[in-house]
Enzyme design. Structure first.
Site, short mmCIF file in Angstrom:
data_model
loop_
_atom_site.label_atom_id
_atom_site.label_comp_id
_atom_site.label_asym_id
_atom_site.label_seq_id
_atom_site.Cartn_x
_atom_site.Cartn_y
_atom_site.Cartn_z
N ASP A 11 0.86 -1.18 0.00
CA ASP A 11 0.00 0.00 0.00
C ASP A 11 0.90 1.24 0.00
OD1 ASP A 11 0.80 0.51 2.63
OD2 ASP A 11 -1.22 0.39 3.49
N CYS A 68 3.02 -2.89 4.12
CA CYS A 68 2.17 -1.73 4.41
C CYS A 68 2.93 -0.90 5.44
CB CYS A 68 0.77 -2.15 4.87
SG CYS A 68 0.68 -2.97 6.46
N GLY A 69 2.30 0.06 6.08
CA GLY A 69 3.03 0.93 7.00
C GLY A 69 3.70 0.16 8.13
N THR A 70 2.93 -0.70 8.76
CA THR A 70 3.46 -1.51 9.87
C THR A 70 3.71 -2.96 9.48
OG1 THR A 70 1.22 -2.09 10.51
CG2 THR A 70 2.21 -0.15 11.59
N ILE A 72 1.32 -4.95 9.63
CA ILE A 72 0.29 -5.68 10.41
C ILE A 72 -0.96 -5.93 9.58
CG2 ILE A 72 -1.22 -5.57 12.44
CD1 ILE A 72 0.98 -3.89 13.84
N GLY A 73 -1.52 -4.86 9.04
CA GLY A 73 -2.78 -5.01 8.30
C GLY A 73 -2.64 -5.95 7.12
N HIS A 101 11.05 -22.74 10.31
CA HIS A 101 10.04 -23.38 11.16
C HIS A 101 8.63 -23.30 10.59
CE1 HIS A 101 12.29 -23.53 15.28
NE2 HIS A 101 12.95 -24.11 14.31
N HIS A 137 8.11 -29.86 12.52
CA HIS A 137 7.68 -28.64 11.83
C HIS A 137 6.66 -28.94 10.73
CE1 HIS A 137 10.42 -26.54 14.29
NE2 HIS A 137 11.48 -27.14 13.78
#
Ligand code: RB5
Length: 148
Positions: A11, A68-70, A72-73, A101, A137
């Site tokens: 983004d 994206c910025g973080t 996270i989204g 892993h 794993h």
């Protein structure tokens, strides 16, 4: 090379880092499928995670990078797609563990939380580290595909 073609999408919060990492990938001999966005205009990160998921599902790419910025989204959005194992990574250790892993096939980064040189290290390690596999794993990764 574990992966040959890498899809990328970001983004507006990740567009600058995407261009840095694209240059790194092209320089290292990877084929790159750039799914945008390409400018500073605000866009919605789920749309870019969806575009990258479609590319992996259609086998137009074998692995992906989402920013994206973080981070996270776009990582939350990516993991709504069962074909994706998207890992939000912050440093070399998490980049390596995401592969060995978790057999992650999508690297997620925050364009506003990580510097370009650390991000480049993360990308290199992510692409060059193999899944450890083995009973432990492989069993855990297989459980990720169970329906709730
Ligand atoms: C966009 O301003 C920002 O919310 C987005 O890039 C991301 O950080 C969301 O998780």
């Amino acid at each position: 090379m574990i992966f040959k073609t890498i899809a990328m999408a970001a983004d507006h919060g990740g567009v600058e880092l995407k261009s840095v990492l694209k240059e790194q990938l092209v320089g290292a001999g990877y084929a790159v499928l750039d799914l945008g966005t390409d400018g500073p205009q605000a866009v919605d990160y789920p749309d870019y995670a969806d575009a990258l998921a479609a590319a992996l599902k259609d086998r137009r790419a074998e692995a992906g990078v989402l920013i994206c910025g973080t981070g996270i989204g776009i990582s939350i959005a990516a993991n709504r797609h069962p074909e994706l194992r998207a890992a939000l990574v912050h440093d070399a250790f998490t980049a390596r563990m995401a592969r060995c892993h978790n057999d992650a096939n999508v690297l997620c980064l925050g364009g506003r939380t990580i510097g370009p040189e650390v991000a480049k290290d993360c990308l290199k390690l992510f692409l060059e580290t193999a899944f450890d596999g083995g009973d432990r794993h492989a069993r855990r990764v297989a459980k990720l595909d169970r329906k709730p």
